[in-house]
Write an enzyme that holds these catalytic residues in place. Structure first.
Site, PDB file in Angstrom:
ATOM      1  N   HIS A 160       0.835  -1.222   0.000  1.00  0.00           N
ATOM      2  CA  HIS A 160       0.000   0.000   0.000  1.00  0.00           C
ATOM      3  C   HIS A 160       0.865   1.265   0.000  1.00  0.00           C
ATOM      4  CE1 HIS A 160      -3.271  -2.753   1.264  1.00  0.00           C
ATOM      5  NE2 HIS A 160      -2.341  -3.257   2.055  1.00  0.00           N
ATOM      6  N   SER A 281      14.827  21.178 -16.332  1.00  0.00           N
ATOM      7  CA  SER A 281      13.640  21.998 -16.577  1.00  0.00           C
ATOM      8  C   SER A 281      14.060  23.280 -17.283  1.00  0.00           C
ATOM      9  CB  SER A 281      12.965  22.328 -15.246  1.00  0.00           C
ATOM     10  OG  SER A 281      12.198  23.508 -15.362  1.00  0.00           O
ATOM     11  N   LYS A 287      16.158  21.507 -11.265  1.00  0.00           N
ATOM     12  CA  LYS A 287      15.425  20.264 -11.502  1.00  0.00           C
ATOM     13  C   LYS A 287      16.260  19.173 -12.176  1.00  0.00           C
ATOM     14  CE  LYS A 287      11.625  19.208 -11.162  1.00  0.00           C
ATOM     15  NZ  LYS A 287      10.252  19.530 -11.482  1.00  0.00           N
ATOM     16  N   ASN A 289      14.928  15.513 -13.630  1.00  0.00           N
ATOM     17  CA  ASN A 289      13.708  14.712 -13.766  1.00  0.00           C
ATOM     18  C   ASN A 289      13.997  13.320 -14.340  1.00  0.00           C
ATOM     19  OD1 ASN A 289      12.134  16.887 -12.847  1.00  0.00           O
ATOM     20  ND2 ASN A 289      11.969  17.717 -14.929  1.00  0.00           N
ATOM     21  N   GLU A 294       9.345   8.091 -16.668  1.00  0.00           N
ATOM     22  CA  GLU A 294       7.982   8.574 -16.943  1.00  0.00           C
ATOM     23  C   GLU A 294       7.529   8.199 -18.349  1.00  0.00           C
ATOM     24  OE1 GLU A 294       7.401  12.574 -14.421  1.00  0.00           O
ATOM     25  OE2 GLU A 294       9.082  12.624 -15.785  1.00  0.00           O
ATOM     26  N   GLN A 326      -5.546  -5.179 -42.732  1.00  0.00           N
ATOM     27  CA  GLN A 326      -4.412  -4.311 -43.034  1.00  0.00           C
ATOM     28  C   GLN A 326      -4.067  -3.443 -41.816  1.00  0.00           C
ATOM     29  OE1 GLN A 326      -3.935  -2.652 -47.059  1.00  0.00           O
ATOM     30  NE2 GLN A 326      -4.159  -0.637 -46.122  1.00  0.00           N
ATOM     31  N   LYS A 329      -0.941  -3.977 -38.961  1.00  0.00           N
ATOM     32  CA  LYS A 329       0.489  -3.715 -39.056  1.00  0.00           C
ATOM     33  C   LYS A 329       0.977  -2.535 -38.222  1.00  0.00           C
ATOM     34  CE  LYS A 329       0.075  -4.892 -43.461  1.00  0.00           C
ATOM     35  NZ  LYS A 329      -0.975  -5.817 -43.056  1.00  0.00           N
TER      36      LYS A 329
HETATM   37  N1  ARG Z   1      -1.991  -4.690 -47.885  1.00  0.00           N
HETATM   38  C1  ARG Z   1      -2.804  -5.797 -47.592  1.00  0.00           C
HETATM   39  C2  ARG Z   1      -2.810  -6.049 -46.091  1.00  0.00           C
HETATM   40  O1  ARG Z   1      -1.970  -5.559 -45.452  1.00  0.00           O
HETATM   41  C3  ARG Z   1      -2.299  -6.991 -48.290  1.00  0.00           C
HETATM   42  C4  ARG Z   1      -3.337  -8.022 -48.552  1.00  0.00           C
HETATM   43  C5  ARG Z   1      -4.287  -7.517 -49.552  1.00  0.00           C
HETATM   44  N2  ARG Z   1      -5.216  -8.543 -49.886  1.00  0.00           N
HETATM   45  C6  ARG Z   1      -6.373  -8.278 -50.551  1.00  0.00           C
HETATM   46  N3  ARG Z   1      -7.134  -9.283 -50.798  1.00  0.00           N
HETATM   47  N4  ARG Z   1      -6.690  -7.054 -50.894  1.00  0.00           N
HETATM   48  O2  ARG Z   1      -3.647  -6.699 -45.566  1.00  0.00           O
END
Ligand code: ARG
Length: 474
Positions: A160, A281, A287, A289, A294, A326, A329
């Site tokens: 605590h 600072s 200061k 930091n 953080e 897509q 990613k």
């Molecule tokens: N750029 C697409 C992705 O990242 C690749 C796959 C595209 N496939 C499709 N059937 N349009 O998912």
């Protein structure tokens, strides 16, 4: 749309895409980093096409040479995606066509961007997870090094955020190493499930061409080809799972960061950061930091956000591939990038910080952290713990009223608090004896901490090879 634009589709369309569609659709600005992995997968696919008799030896030779040349051009920045390239696969096909003419168009047989992108992302992540593990090992090294220096530096351990019982700072630092060791295990477990090759699945149904998914898998460092072509292109467990591991790691780092912020505060004054790992600072000249700590804490929010966005994106998707995917990613790359920034900074900050042993020694008994020693002393004399707790509570209340420490209570007052108390209780009222008394495995005594340290060093050594292994052939 210009007619010279390379597109992987278009035959059945009357015209090119609207500007608004193209702008929404394009992802080459963030998936370009998959290029080396896409090229590696292309080389494997070319060999399989040759094995199937779909490329002759000469064509295969020219194909592989062109792929190598394209890879070198990409690495040198001589070949770059343009705004007209929808994604990394489109850009690289353009590069191949520029080098090979019509022969370049043969490579797409039997494969789809659906199995390609799933493969590329697995390759990318498997490759980068080893770097993540290397950084993790280095952070654990930094914590262990400091723990070795402070195996017998006492501090008040807390629950605590209140002083609870004395522990050693070494034990405390090792308590941050344990989660990192579990994170390493999680990364390796993840890798065993991620090491499956989607190539050969095509768009979703596999191929009518005599491909060899097992050979492709082997060449790309995967353990096996996917068991189900639909799952191969629909599955993003490997993204979500890695993002969970990254989030949990981020939470571990954040909790460490939070403690560094506390330790470096004026109120604690336990730790002083090296100038190179602290910031100042713009207005307050005095200061210093703990910005690394953080930012580490702040970045945990990002990592969790990455996980949540991928899970949310996936949850309503019908099988198999959907363009929503897509969106897997950027969160995945963001998590990798974030940890690539955070882990080395944190390791540097930990390994260079100075520990104020004097402040820790002074703080260790404060707040009556030795009260449990009194209760345990009574228990050893046969008093039920319930009563021992009561008695010790009264002793603490007396000390609070007198503004004195537990061992400063007079013999008479001890007797007054309880006839069970006598002056020999003072034997257990030192931080050193409290620490020395903790001999059970995993506890904060010098013996168990030495064992823990040795085992942590051992375990960490066991990770070094795995963390630097090359899984993806280049
Ligand atoms: N750029 C697409 C992705 O990242 C690749 C796959 C595209 N496939 C499709 N059937 N349009 O998912």
């Amino acid at each position: 749309m210009s007619s010279s634009r390379t597109s992987l589709w278009g035959g059945r369309f009357a015209g090119g895409p609207a500007e608004a569609l193209a702008r929404l659709s394009v992802c080459v600005q963030f998936d370009w980093r998959l290029a080396p992995y896409d090229l590696a997968a292309s080389r494997a696919h070319a060999r399989v096409l040759a094995g199937a008799g779909l490329l002759d030896a000469d064509e295969l030779g020219r194909m592989l040479a062109a792929l190598d040349d394209l890879e070198a051009a990409c690495a040198a920045g001589e070949f770059r995606p343009t705004v007209d390239d929808e994604d990394v696969h489109t850009a690289l096909e353009r590069g191949l066509l520029e080098r090979l003419g019509t022969l370049g168009g043969k490579l797409r047989a039997g494969r789809s961007r659906n199995d390609q992108v799933a493969t590329d992302l697995r390759l990318y992540l498997r490759d980068h997870v080893r770097g993540m593990a290397t950084n993790l090992v280095q952070l654990a090294d930094a914590l262990i090094e400091q723990a070795e220096r402070h195996v017998d530096t006492p501090v008040p351990g807390m629950t605590h955020l209140q002083h609870a019982q004395p522990v050693t700072f070494g034990h405390w630092l090792l308590a941050h190493v344990q989660p990192l060791l579990r994170d390493l295990e999680r990364l390796r477990d993840w890798d065993t499930r991620a090491a499956i090759s989607p190539l050969g699945a095509g768009a979703l149904a596999g191929s009518s061409l005599p491909l060899d998914p097992a050979a492709v898998a082997k060449e790309l460092g995967f353990v096996a080809p996917a068991a189900n072509s639909m799952d191969a292109v629909a599955d993003r467990d490997f993204v979500a799972e890695l993002l969970f591991v990254a989030s949990l790691l981020g939470v571990h780092l954040s909790r460490l960061g939070e403690e560094v912020v506390l330790w470096t505060s004026q109120e604690f004054g336990w730790v002083e950061l090296d100038d190179a790992f602290a910031t100042g600072s713009s207005i307050m000249p005095q200061k210093k930091n703990a910005d690394i700590a953080e930012l580490t804490r702040g970045k945990a929010g990002r990592l969790i956000g990455d996980l949540v966005s991928v899970l949310t994106m996936l949850k309503g998707l019908p099988l198999t591939y959907n363009r929503d995917m897509q969106e897997d990613k950027e969160p995945a790359f963001d998590a990798v990038d974030t940890l690539e920034l955070v882990l080395p900074a944190l390791a540097g900050m930990i390994s260079t910080m100075t520990v104020r042993v004097d402040r820790m020694v002074a703080a260790a008994p404060a707040g009556y952290t030795l009260a449990t020693e009194v209760a345990d002393w009574l228990v050893r004399k046969g008093i039920p713990f319930r009563e021992a707790h009561e008695v010790t509570g009264r002793l603490v209340a007396l000390c609070v009223a007198r503004e004195c420490a537990l061992d400063e209570v007079s013999d008479g007052d001890l007797e007054l608090v309880s006839p069970h108390l006598d002056p020999s209780v003072r034997d257990v009222l030192s931080v050193r004896s409290a620490l020395a008394a903790r001999t059970t495995p995993g506890s904060t005594g010098p013996g168990p901490v030495a064992d823990q340290l040795a085992s942590a060093v051992d375990k960490l050594d066991g990770w070094r090879e795995w963390a630097t292994e090359h899984v993806v052939p280049r």
